[in-house]
Scaffold this active site. Sequence first.
Site, PDB file in Angstrom:
ATOM      1  N   ARG A 103      -3.156   6.652  -2.554  1.00 52.52           N
ATOM      2  CA  ARG A 103      -4.435   6.793  -0.677  1.00 52.52           C
ATOM      3  C   ARG A 103      -4.387   7.892   0.043  1.00 52.52           C
ATOM      4  O   ARG A 103      -3.352   8.155   0.430  1.00 52.52           O
ATOM      5  CB  ARG A 103      -4.196   4.979   0.438  1.00 52.52           C
ATOM      6  N   THR A 107      -7.712   8.356   5.759  1.00 52.62           N
ATOM      7  CA  THR A 107      -9.053   7.694   5.821  1.00 52.62           C
ATOM      8  C   THR A 107      -8.864   6.397   4.763  1.00 52.62           C
ATOM      9  O   THR A 107      -9.795   5.954   5.167  1.00 52.62           O
ATOM     10  CB  THR A 107      -9.982   8.726   4.991  1.00 52.62           C
ATOM     11  N   ASP A 200       5.454   1.217   4.868  1.00 58.18           N
ATOM     12  CA  ASP A 200       5.628   1.726   3.523  1.00 58.18           C
ATOM     13  C   ASP A 200       6.058   1.116   2.453  1.00 58.18           C
ATOM     14  O   ASP A 200       6.762   1.176   2.561  1.00 58.18           O
ATOM     15  CB  ASP A 200       4.853   2.753   4.116  1.00 58.18           C
ATOM     16  N   ASP A 203       7.658   4.275   0.292  1.00 55.99           N
ATOM     17  CA  ASP A 203       8.531   4.399   1.186  1.00 55.99           C
ATOM     18  C   ASP A 203       9.907   3.385   0.872  1.00 55.99           C
ATOM     19  O   ASP A 203      11.390   4.178   0.950  1.00 55.99           O
ATOM     20  CB  ASP A 203       8.303   5.136   2.468  1.00 55.99           C
TER      21      ASP A 203
HETATM   22  C1  PRP Z   1      -0.297   1.290  -0.554  1.00 56.34           C
HETATM   23  C2  PRP Z   1       0.438  -0.039  -1.784  1.00 56.34           C
HETATM   24  C3  PRP Z   1      -1.450  -0.135  -2.712  1.00 56.34           C
HETATM   25  C4  PRP Z   1      -2.437   0.351  -1.135  1.00 56.34           C
HETATM   26  C5  PRP Z   1      -2.451  -0.641  -0.620  1.00 56.34           C
HETATM   27  O1  PRP Z   1      -0.250   2.571  -1.680  1.00 56.34           O
HETATM   28  O2  PRP Z   1       0.851   0.604  -2.403  1.00 56.34           O
HETATM   29  O3  PRP Z   1      -1.833   0.780  -3.110  1.00 56.34           O
HETATM   30  O4  PRP Z   1      -1.564   1.414  -0.648  1.00 56.34           O
HETATM   31  O5  PRP Z   1      -3.885  -0.344   0.730  1.00 56.34           O
HETATM   32  P1  PRP Z   1      -5.176  -0.725   0.283  1.00 56.34           P
HETATM   33  O6  PRP Z   1      -5.583  -1.758   0.632  1.00 56.34           O
HETATM   34  O7  PRP Z   1      -5.621  -0.072   2.090  1.00 56.34           O
HETATM   35  O8  PRP Z   1      -6.044   0.390  -0.793  1.00 56.34           O
HETATM   36  P2  PRP Z   1      -0.647   4.049  -1.426  1.00 56.34           P
HETATM   37  O9  PRP Z   1      -1.414   4.875  -1.836  1.00 56.34           O
HETATM   38  O10 PRP Z   1       0.066   4.544  -0.343  1.00 56.34           O
HETATM   39  O11 PRP Z   1       1.050   4.814  -2.919  1.00 56.34           O
HETATM   40  P3  PRP Z   1       2.316   5.091  -2.371  1.00 56.34           P
HETATM   41  O12 PRP Z   1       2.387   3.362  -3.735  1.00 56.34           O
HETATM   42  O13 PRP Z   1       2.949   5.531  -3.529  1.00 56.34           O
HETATM   43  O14 PRP Z   1       3.135   4.163  -1.289  1.00 56.34           O
HETATM   44  N1  URA Z   2       0.786   0.869   1.830  1.00 50.71           N
HETATM   45  C1  URA Z   2       1.556  -0.208   2.491  1.00 50.71           C
HETATM   46  O1  URA Z   2       2.507  -0.185   1.929  1.00 50.71           O
HETATM   47  N2  URA Z   2       1.844  -0.904   3.519  1.00 50.71           N
HETATM   48  C2  URA Z   2       0.710  -1.151   4.012  1.00 50.71           C
HETATM   49  O2  URA Z   2       0.779  -1.818   4.716  1.00 50.71           O
HETATM   50  C3  URA Z   2      -0.679  -0.808   4.347  1.00 50.71           C
HETATM   51  C4  URA Z   2      -0.651   0.433   2.470  1.00 50.71           C
END
Ligand code: PRP
Ligand code: URA
Length: 208
Positions: A103, A107, A200, A203
Amino acid sequence: MSQPHSIDQYELDRYLCILRDIDTNTVQFRWASDNLARLLCSAAVAKLPHRKITVKTPVGIGEGVELATNVMGVPIYRAGQALVQAFLGVVPQAAVGSLLIQRNEETAQPKLFYKKFPHPLPPNAIILDPMLATAGSAIMAVNILKEHGYASDSIYFLGVVASQEGFDRLSQHIPTAHITVAAVDPRLTAMKYIDPGLGDYGDRYFGT
Ligand code: PRP
Ligand code: URA
């Protein structure tokens, strides 16, 4: 009567509470995540087609069930990686595809960086991603799977926490019954984080 496919609600609530707690450290978060993932993977895999079988025991004939199809787990990296070992613990013979979707932090729009699928493709696919916020990433994954020939009723989703909005949006793309999550939370924040959620996931799981 035994109910092998029901989730143990007490265990589920206990692990989820540890994941939500801001004071949980990385080691505790990983422990709770891995335990919860195993419960959720069992519940998700139980929704795939099964058939009744009989087996010869050392004494007689026993009845049981087995998976009637093969399946591909599709983790959305990075956080989806946290679910892969639990998934393979439930279905060791499963294939594993890969999608790297991130993501945009401002945005919240998802962007695809990498994809790789095994050959041949199994008849069913389970998307693995702990967080379903806006559902943008999950819907992107569903659309990629459809481009590879999957019908919507052969696609499943396994996550930990969904927002109500994300759950409803994903339900417009795959059957509602194919979505397995531990909790559906009421809101998204202005930054599109799940509220109350757990922050997150990537993280917290990887300690970044
Ligand atoms: C997070 C999570 C999903 C996404 C969810 O990943 O693991 O993939 O956000 O959000 P959405 O439903 O609004 O698309 P992120 O892109 O933050 O990457 P990460 O796995 O590296 O934390
Ligand atoms: N990704 C995450 O890890 N947490 C949230 O709440 C939304 C997106």
